[in-house]
Design an enzyme around this catalytic site. Structure first.
Site, mmCIF file in Angstrom:
data_model
loop_
_atom_site.group_PDB
_atom_site.id
_atom_site.type_symbol
_atom_site.label_atom_id
_atom_site.label_comp_id
_atom_site.label_asym_id
_atom_site.label_seq_id
_atom_site.Cartn_x
_atom_site.Cartn_y
_atom_site.Cartn_z
ATOM 1 N N LYS A 25 0.832 -1.201 0.000
ATOM 2 C CA LYS A 25 0.000 0.000 0.000
ATOM 3 C C LYS A 25 0.871 1.257 0.000
ATOM 4 C CE LYS A 25 -3.992 1.737 2.498
ATOM 5 N NZ LYS A 25 -5.179 1.114 1.927
ATOM 6 N N ARG A 94 -3.461 2.957 8.704
ATOM 7 C CA ARG A 94 -3.794 1.650 8.097
ATOM 8 C C ARG A 94 -2.575 0.774 8.012
ATOM 9 N NH1 ARG A 94 -7.061 4.946 4.140
ATOM 10 N NH2 ARG A 94 -9.096 3.959 4.074
ATOM 11 N N GLY A 103 -9.000 -8.148 3.924
ATOM 12 C CA GLY A 103 -9.782 -8.477 5.110
ATOM 13 C C GLY A 103 -8.936 -8.539 6.360
ATOM 14 N N MET A 105 -6.806 -6.196 7.040
ATOM 15 C CA MET A 105 -6.316 -4.829 7.183
ATOM 16 C C MET A 105 -6.854 -4.158 8.428
ATOM 17 S SD MET A 105 -4.480 -3.824 4.725
ATOM 18 C CE MET A 105 -4.198 -3.692 3.000
ATOM 19 N N ARG A 361 -3.549 -1.171 -6.129
ATOM 20 C CA ARG A 361 -2.769 -2.394 -5.907
ATOM 21 C C ARG A 361 -3.145 -3.388 -6.995
ATOM 22 N NH1 ARG A 361 -6.058 -4.738 -0.620
ATOM 23 N NH2 ARG A 361 -8.086 -4.533 -1.564
ATOM 24 N N HIS A 479 -15.199 -8.305 1.532
ATOM 25 C CA HIS A 479 -14.081 -9.171 1.907
ATOM 26 C C HIS A 479 -14.278 -10.599 1.422
ATOM 27 C CE1 HIS A 479 -13.316 -6.156 5.348
ATOM 28 N NE2 HIS A 479 -12.726 -5.794 4.233
ATOM 29 N N SER A 791 12.114 -43.591 -12.669
ATOM 30 C CA SER A 791 11.018 -42.700 -12.308
ATOM 31 C C SER A 791 11.039 -42.580 -10.789
ATOM 32 C CB SER A 791 9.687 -43.283 -12.780
ATOM 33 O OG SER A 791 8.649 -42.435 -12.368
ATOM 34 N N CYS A 858 6.952 -39.715 -10.580
ATOM 35 C CA CYS A 858 5.547 -40.104 -10.627
ATOM 36 C C CYS A 858 4.884 -40.077 -9.256
ATOM 37 C CB CYS A 858 5.378 -41.456 -11.290
ATOM 38 S SG CYS A 858 6.161 -42.793 -10.381
ATOM 39 N N TYR A 878 10.669 -35.572 -17.532
ATOM 40 C CA TYR A 878 9.217 -35.376 -17.454
ATOM 41 C C TYR A 878 8.722 -35.447 -16.015
ATOM 42 C CZ TYR A 878 8.732 -40.436 -16.767
ATOM 43 O OH TYR A 878 8.807 -41.699 -16.269
HETATM 44 C C1 PEP Z 1 5.664 -43.362 -4.997
HETATM 45 O O1 PEP Z 1 6.055 -44.063 -4.068
HETATM 46 O O2 PEP Z 1 5.962 -42.176 -5.134
HETATM 47 C C2 PEP Z 1 4.777 -43.941 -6.022
HETATM 48 C C3 PEP Z 1 4.439 -43.242 -7.083
HETATM 49 O O3 PEP Z 1 4.281 -45.170 -5.783
HETATM 50 P P1 PEP Z 1 3.069 -45.470 -4.814
HETATM 51 O O4 PEP Z 1 2.469 -44.182 -4.424
HETATM 52 O O5 PEP Z 1 2.143 -46.337 -5.585
HETATM 53 O O6 PEP Z 1 3.741 -46.200 -3.701
#
Ligand code: PEP
Ligand code: MG
Length: 920
Positions: A25, A94, A103, A105, A361, A479, A791, A858, A878
């Site tokens: 502000k 303020r 909200g 503030m 802002r 708010h 992975s 993963c 990835y």
């Molecule tokens: C993990 O362990 O990150 C995974 C992807 O396998 P799970 O969650 O099936 O154990």
């Protein structure tokens, strides 16, 4: 050291660049003054003072002198003196932190009014009613902010001083028959001020201070203290803002929007914050002070034609009422947008026909608006592509992927109430009438619609927990609206026909009563309320969204895949831009609806007493596994699908209830006793570290064999149909290269057998492993000799690095977070310090042995923006996440690349990359 920064007539000590020190502000007030906008003079006390105060409980030396000088500057600019009984200068005080905290503030207006200076204000304005109205506001705000909140007093709901004073005002109105605040006469207000003073002294045991200086210093201190107040701490926790920033304090000359018909106040956005529509948008009130617009007490008028909606349709716009001033304001809107190159949220006041800018802002906006504003501003040449992508928070995309009401169902449903569309999308849930109920029921897994008369900042946790929010009062800038919009939460405010009866546990919409706990459905995009539970659909098909995602794809290096195990989920992932499947959990075939038959076959296999029986059971199971794998490979035709071999502990599949055990025994032609015995044999004390993953394939090689055969035969059939299946077989829970070699030998043998049968030389595929045990990460060099890809299973890797059980962490992790022992939940955001170090080690040791080794992630972290940034930095190829997170991951990957100074090169042609930091 400089603690006080002045701003006023076309110049300021600070600028927009000094946000950390002046708060958002203060920095922007300085900037507006610098670029020549009419800002009432004032000064900002820096965040450094707050930090000092939090640490020591005192102000730094020299502050008092600098505040005196700041005050003298404001007095010179305003041409009036603070505390002058003849013509008093009044001030506002303020808070203003580095990040906006709507909200949260603390605000005290009209500081400097007292029994001594009141006559001066009357003489100055010639308006006694106005002066007493200003006084009663000061009394209420000061008592609430300074005497109650800053002292940490926490009265029960409805018992706070503000509520008590409002009660006195209501009582007076009832007694005198006045309906609106504006109907109160001078005598009413005088009486009210006396009653307020009396009540304040009664409640706090000390009087409201008559000394302007005492009022000012106490207000300053209250703002600093508010930084550690409950609401602010709660908000920071939700938004993950650090506790040590501190807030700045802005002290500014008051200008009055409530000096009569030629005065007004308003709040505006340079573009529509709900849709992103590029037209000026806002609300205003004639003869009012700023708080009136946001507090939701009076329904504000529309700023212009573009701001009209169901509630203000017939009301006079600012453009119509004060066309000259509207034009001036519209000019400032253009200047500000061009200057800040972003959508702004403005506050303005008109005092006796003169326009003042009180605040600008960055405007909070919905995900839809974020994309539209960014894309429009790029088209207007205000920002570049890079900025377009960095403007939208990945999480905001979630909101576009969130359900909207199914238009077909909506067409036939009856609207029971209408309000302002404050937060878009649809939500359906059970009514909760208090924040506490909303939190509790959401915790139990029930979707909740929080219904309130109006929300107060105390409701923040309940609002967060709710699927949707509905309030009976409040405008688009209230708010509730700001907070919901910031979170992308479905929200309707100001549904006038709703009467909320907390004690009676109902909400009435005209004749219709909806009870606490009943289903209610909201269309936050249109502001419509429906009784019952309406179906939802997905909103991701808008062309603007598609264009934006294309832009993200242009800038990212990381590929994005989905975790999916059914053809249907695979198709969702693909539609949302997944470039393959990063994790197909085979065991998911045996869970949930429609899996009775396959589960039965699996159980048969598990209960087999010898290899021959097991093979017979596996032969039956094979048909099922092959069908599901084939369907998924088909859905992802031309894209890689990482199929993981069976992972979970086998005993999970042995039925537990006597009834089910008996049924299984009968179907298998064995005794119940035998079923029970086998269950006992398989039971483990610590199944997460038991007979799971690759260990099953080591004990029962025929299980791996069956899976490999199902995958290769499915792929061979698809190849024969001229499809392009790309299976990647993944061995889970490995910790030793020899485990992999053992499994590879089986897979390679089956590959040869299937090829021979199918008359092919080769079925294109890869065989790799998950890296989810610290030992595997540390021995990645050896693992890489036997794996064509890695992975990272960061769920297990986190579990085993911390020694926190994935299944039990919920019992203690919240305490770690509340006590700030950990900055974030390590199961949500990669713990860079240790899990990250293991990953980095895994990447560099793996690639040192096998350059170009394909590496992904993963675990659940694959959909978390901060974690994705880390994956980019360590040079992964990835990330893989649940199908609905795919767009979030695509944007996060683009932002990671944009914030990374290294040149962006496509993943495929990229040579092996050494990570930035060296592994130990
Ligand atoms: C993990 O362990 O990150 C995974 C992807 O396998 P799970 O969650 O099936 O154990
Ligand atoms: Mg795992």
């Amino acid at each position: 050291m400089k603690f006080v920064y002045r701003f006023g007539a076309r110049r300021a000590d600070g600028s927009a660049k000094m946000r950390d020190l002046l708060g958002g502000k203060g920095a922007n007030l300085a900037e507006m003054a610098n670029i020549g906008l009419p800002v009432p003079a004032g000064f900002t006390i820096s965040t450094a003072v707050c930090v000092h105060y939090m640490k020591t409980g005192n102000y730094p030396p020299g502050l008092a002198q600098q505040v005196r000088e700041g005050l003298a500057y404001v007095e010179r600019q305003a041409g009036r003196r603070f505390g002058d009984p003849k013509a008093p200068l009044l001030l506002s005080c303020r808070s203003g932190a580095r990040a906006s905290m709507p909200g949260m503030m603390e605000t005290v207006l009209n500081i400097g009014l007292s029994e001594r200076t009141l006559p001066g204000l009357v003489a100055l304005t010639g308006d006694e009613r106005f002066a007493y109205d200003a006084y009663r506001r000061l009394l209420a705000m000061y008592a609430d902010v300074v005497m109650e909140k800053a002292e940490g007093i926490e009265p029960a709901e409805g018992q706070g001083i503000r509520a008590q004073l409002e009660g006195l005002m209501r009582g007076l109105k009832e007694r005198t028959g006045r309906r609106q605040d504006a109907d109160l006469t001078v005598d009413d207000l005088k009486e009210l001020c006396g009653a307020f003073r009396e009540r304040i002294e009664q409640v706090f045991g000390r009087p409201f201070p008559d000394s302007p200086r005492e009022q000012l210093w106490n207000s300053i201190r209250a703002v600093f203290r508010s930084w550690n107040g409950k609401r602010a701490v709660s908000y920071r926790r939700i938004e993950n803002l650090p506790d040590d920033w501190g807030t700045a304090v802005n002290v500014q000359a008051m200008v009055f929007g409530n000096l009569g018909a030629t005065s007004a106040t308003g709040v505006a956005f340079t573009r529509n914050p709900a849709t992103g529509d590029a037209r000026f948008y806002g609300e205003w009130l004639r003869n009012a002070q700023g708080e009136d617009v946001v507090a939701g007490i009076r329904t504000p008028n529309p700023l212009n034609a573009a701001s009209r909606n169901v509630r203000n349709a017939g009301m006079e716009s600012f453009e119509e009422a004060m066309p000259g001033l509207y034009a001036e304001l519209d000019g400032y809107r253009r200047i500000l947008e061009r200057h800040f190159r972003d959508m702004q949220d403005l506050e303005f006041t008109v005092e006796n026909g003169r326009l003042y800018m009180l605040q600008t802002r960055t405007g909070k906006r919905t995900g839809v608006a974020a994309i539209n504003v960014a894309m429009d501003m790029a088209a207007e040449k205000l920002i570049d592509e890079r900025t377009v992508l960095l403007r939208v928070k990945p999480e905001q995309l979630d909101e576009l992927l969130h359900p909207i009401l199914d238009p077909a169902a909506e067409k036939d449903a009856t609207v029971i109430g209408e309000g302002l569309p404050a937060g878009p999308g649809g939500a359906t849930g059970r009514v909760a009438l208090t924040a506490a109920d909303a939190i509790e029921r959401a915790r139990q897994g029930d979707p909740v619609i929080l219904v309130r008369e109006e929300t107060s900042p105390e409701d923040i946790d309940g609002m967060r927990a709710a699927a949707g929010i509905l309030t009976a009062r409040g405008g688009m800038t209230s708010h509730a609206a700001l907070v919901a919009r910031g979170w992308g939460k479905c929200c309707i405010v100001g549904a006038k026909s709703a009467t909320v009866d907390v004690a009676g546990r109902t909400v009435r919409f005209g004749e219709l009563a909806v009870a606490d706990g009943d289903w209610l459905t909201l269309n936050g995009t249109k502001g419509r309320v429906y009784a019952g539970r309406l179906p939802m659909i997905d909103a991701s098909e808008q062309p603007r969204f598609q264009q934006f995602m294309k832009l993200a794809d242009k800038h990212r290096r990381l590929a994005v895949r989905a975790n999916a195990e059914t053809p249907a989920d695979a198709a969702v992932g693909r539609r949302l831009g997944a470039e393959g499947i990063g994790l197909f959990r085979t065991e998911h075939m045996f869970y949930g609806k429609g899996s009775d038959e396959s589960l039965f076959l699996l159980r048969k296999m598990i209960l087999a007493r010898n290899v021959a029986e097991r093979r017979a059971a596996l032969d039956e199971l094979f048909v099922h596994v092959k069908t599901v794998v084939k369907g998924t490979l088909e859905a992802m035709d031309g894209l890689p699908v990482t199929i993981r071999l069976l992972d979970p502990p086998l005993h999970e599949f042995v039925p537990k209830s006597e009834e089910k055990q008996a049924a299984l025994a009968e179907a298998l032609g064995v005794s119940v006793e035998e079923v029970r015995e086998r269950g006992k044999e398989l039971r483990e004390l610590n199944p997460m570290m038991g007979h799971r993953g690759v260990r099953v394939g080591i004990t029962y090689p025929e299980v791996t064999e069956m899976q490999a055969r199902a995958i290769f035969e499915a792929a061979a059939e698809l190849l024969a149909e001229k499809r392009r299946p790309i299976p990647e077989i993944m061995v889970p829970v490995t910790c030793e290269a020899r485990e992999l070699e053992h499994q590879n030998a089986i897979i390679a043998r089956v590959h040869v057998e299937v090829c021979r049968k199918a008359g092919r030389r080769r079925i294109p595929h890869l065989v790799g492993t998950m890296i989810e045990i610290p030992r595997a990460a540390l021995l990645a060099g050896e693992m890489a000799r036997a794996a064509e890809f890695f992975s990272f299973g960061t769920n297990d890797l986190t579990q085993m690095t911390f020694g926190f059980s994935r299944d039990d962490a919920a019992t203690f992790l919240p305490d770690y977070l509340a006590k700030r022992l950990l900055a974030a939940d390590p199961f949500q955001t990669i713990d860079v310090a240790a899990v990250g170090e293991l990953m980095q080690t895994g990447v560099s040791r793996g690639r040192a042995v096998r350059p170009g080794l394909k590496i992904g992630i993963c675990g659940e972290h694959g959909g978390d923006p901060d974690s994705i940034r880390f994956c980019h930095q360590v040079g992964m190829d990835y990330v893989s996440c649940s199908p609905y997170r795919v767009p979030v991951a695509r944007l996060a990957a683009a932002q990671a690349a944009l914030l990374d100074r290294r040149p962006v090169r496509p993943a495929k042609s990229r040579p092996a990359r050494r990570p930035a930091r060296k592994a130990r």
